[in-house]
Scaffold this motif. Sequence first.
Motif, PDB file in Angstrom:
ATOM      1  N   GLY A  17       1.056  -0.827   0.617  1.00 57.84           N
ATOM      2  CA  GLY A  17       0.507  -0.160  -0.083  1.00 57.84           C
ATOM      3  C   GLY A  17       1.160   1.329   0.191  1.00 57.84           C
ATOM      4  O   GLY A  17       1.723   1.114   0.125  1.00 57.84           O
ATOM      5  N   ALA A  18      -0.104   2.403  -0.003  1.00 56.02           N
ATOM      6  CA  ALA A  18       0.747   3.807   0.388  1.00 56.02           C
ATOM      7  C   ALA A  18       1.471   3.957  -0.838  1.00 56.02           C
ATOM      8  O   ALA A  18       2.852   4.712  -0.447  1.00 56.02           O
ATOM      9  CB  ALA A  18       1.366   4.242   1.600  1.00 56.02           C
ATOM     10  N   GLY A  19       1.696   3.427  -2.008  1.00 49.74           N
ATOM     11  CA  GLY A  19       2.604   3.763  -3.092  1.00 49.74           C
ATOM     12  C   GLY A  19       3.895   3.358  -3.122  1.00 49.74           C
ATOM     13  O   GLY A  19       5.186   3.916  -3.377  1.00 49.74           O
ATOM     14  N   SER A  20       4.164   2.424  -1.869  1.00 47.08           N
ATOM     15  CA  SER A  20       5.420   1.540  -1.886  1.00 47.08           C
ATOM     16  C   SER A  20       6.160   0.643  -2.803  1.00 47.08           C
ATOM     17  O   SER A  20       7.013   1.445  -2.579  1.00 47.08           O
ATOM     18  CB  SER A  20       4.824   0.866  -0.452  1.00 47.08           C
ATOM     19  N   LEU A  21       5.426   0.526  -3.773  1.00 44.51           N
ATOM     20  CA  LEU A  21       5.953  -0.399  -5.375  1.00 44.51           C
ATOM     21  C   LEU A  21       6.720   1.030  -6.078  1.00 44.51           C
ATOM     22  O   LEU A  21       7.623   0.484  -6.507  1.00 44.51           O
ATOM     23  CB  LEU A  21       5.267  -0.825  -5.999  1.00 44.51           C
ATOM     24  N   ALA A  22       6.786   2.081  -6.287  1.00 44.54           N
ATOM     25  CA  ALA A  22       7.022   2.668  -6.622  1.00 44.54           C
ATOM     26  C   ALA A  22       8.238   2.602  -5.720  1.00 44.54           C
ATOM     27  O   ALA A  22       9.035   3.023  -6.819  1.00 44.54           O
ATOM     28  CB  ALA A  22       6.454   3.842  -6.397  1.00 44.54           C
ATOM     29  N   ARG A  23       8.365   2.828  -4.884  1.00 42.33           N
ATOM     30  CA  ARG A  23       9.966   3.244  -3.916  1.00 42.33           C
ATOM     31  C   ARG A  23      10.041   2.445  -4.142  1.00 42.33           C
ATOM     32  O   ARG A  23      11.929   2.376  -4.036  1.00 42.33           O
ATOM     33  CB  ARG A  23       9.996   3.994  -2.742  1.00 42.33           C
ATOM     34  N   ALA A  24      10.034   1.208  -3.911  1.00 39.51           N
ATOM     35  CA  ALA A  24      11.203   0.091  -4.329  1.00 39.51           C
ATOM     36  C   ALA A  24      11.524  -0.376  -5.759  1.00 39.51           C
ATOM     37  O   ALA A  24      12.789  -0.435  -5.432  1.00 39.51           O
ATOM     38  CB  ALA A  24      10.221  -1.287  -4.132  1.00 39.51           C
TER      39      ALA A  24
END
Length: 363
Positions: free
Chosen positions: A306-313
């Motif tokens: 959640g919370a856009g975490s894939l983009a940060r990964a």
Amino acid sequence: MAAIPDVMRAAVLAEPGRMRVAELPVPEPGPEDVLVRVHRASLCGTDLKIRSRAFFPDGGPPAGTFVPGHEYAGRVVAVGSTVDEFRVGDRVVTEAHRGCMRCVNCLSGAYTECLNSGRHDKGHRTQGMTVNGGFADYVVNHVSTAHRLPDGISFDAGVVLTTVGTVMHAFDVLGDLLVGARVAILGPGPIGLLAVQVAKALGADLIALLGTRESRLELGRVYGADPVLNVRDGTAVGQVRDSTGGQGVDVVLECSGAPAAVDDALGLVKRGGKIVLVGFFDRPVTADLNRAVMNGLTLHTVRGEGAGSLARAIALAGQGRLDTEALVTHHFPLEEVAEAFDTYAERRGDAIKVMLDIADEPV
């Protein structure tokens, strides 16, 4: 780019505990969707619950109709009429969760806790769980759940980034920078091993990894965990506390889903520390919550990326700070999906991430 056919191969739920390959119509993207030609898809523990139908409180969809798969990557082959964020040919990895984007939780950014979960009529989707997923030649994703893969990141590595997204979300909920923190991670499975890498990349000062499988623990050591301890000898929690001067660690990530690990987490963390429950438990858990009450501990939970975490990964991977492809231990063609599931469930050959090879370049 090859023409899009009318029908496709798809791995579908058969009877409880079984998967089979069938032909289904290729889905059509709506105005806000992209159609993805799947190249790679991987299995996770939730897929085992879906295969057994334990995931579905009502027994699940009829046999032969539902396509699991929430970890996958591929190329965009068609876009909806309003989509200008992607072009045909873009390489993408996708998020599983798309909230309704109308309830109070979604509007606050907590779309993995959507109050309309399961309500496709209200816009909610969870790929491979509430709508058809990526164990197929083609899958439709809402444009907001697709993320462009940087050059140099393979589809194998990209698929595993969906799991990194879960780890990033687990660290997100802490509300603090991880720089200088002392962290303990319980469970050296895919999530735990990736949590070691993320904690290292985010500047944790101490990263303790605890588990039972020696080969996985040694891999965690390679990724930067120290100390690395087997919980079977009964002294691991005490050793970690000793390494922190008796205080305990600042943060514990419980990634194993083992019921006994919750008490271990309570014993590892310092007064006023934080615990994040990341693993799914397969039965009710008994734990001494007086430790939490008496020591001012905070317990968090997360579900998915959640919370856009894939983009940060993806950003971390693009900087060369994550090694995700090394966790892929097995490859199977889509036609051998049943064997892939059995390999993963039984941990044959020390399986970590089991990948379905659905398409190869060029498409």
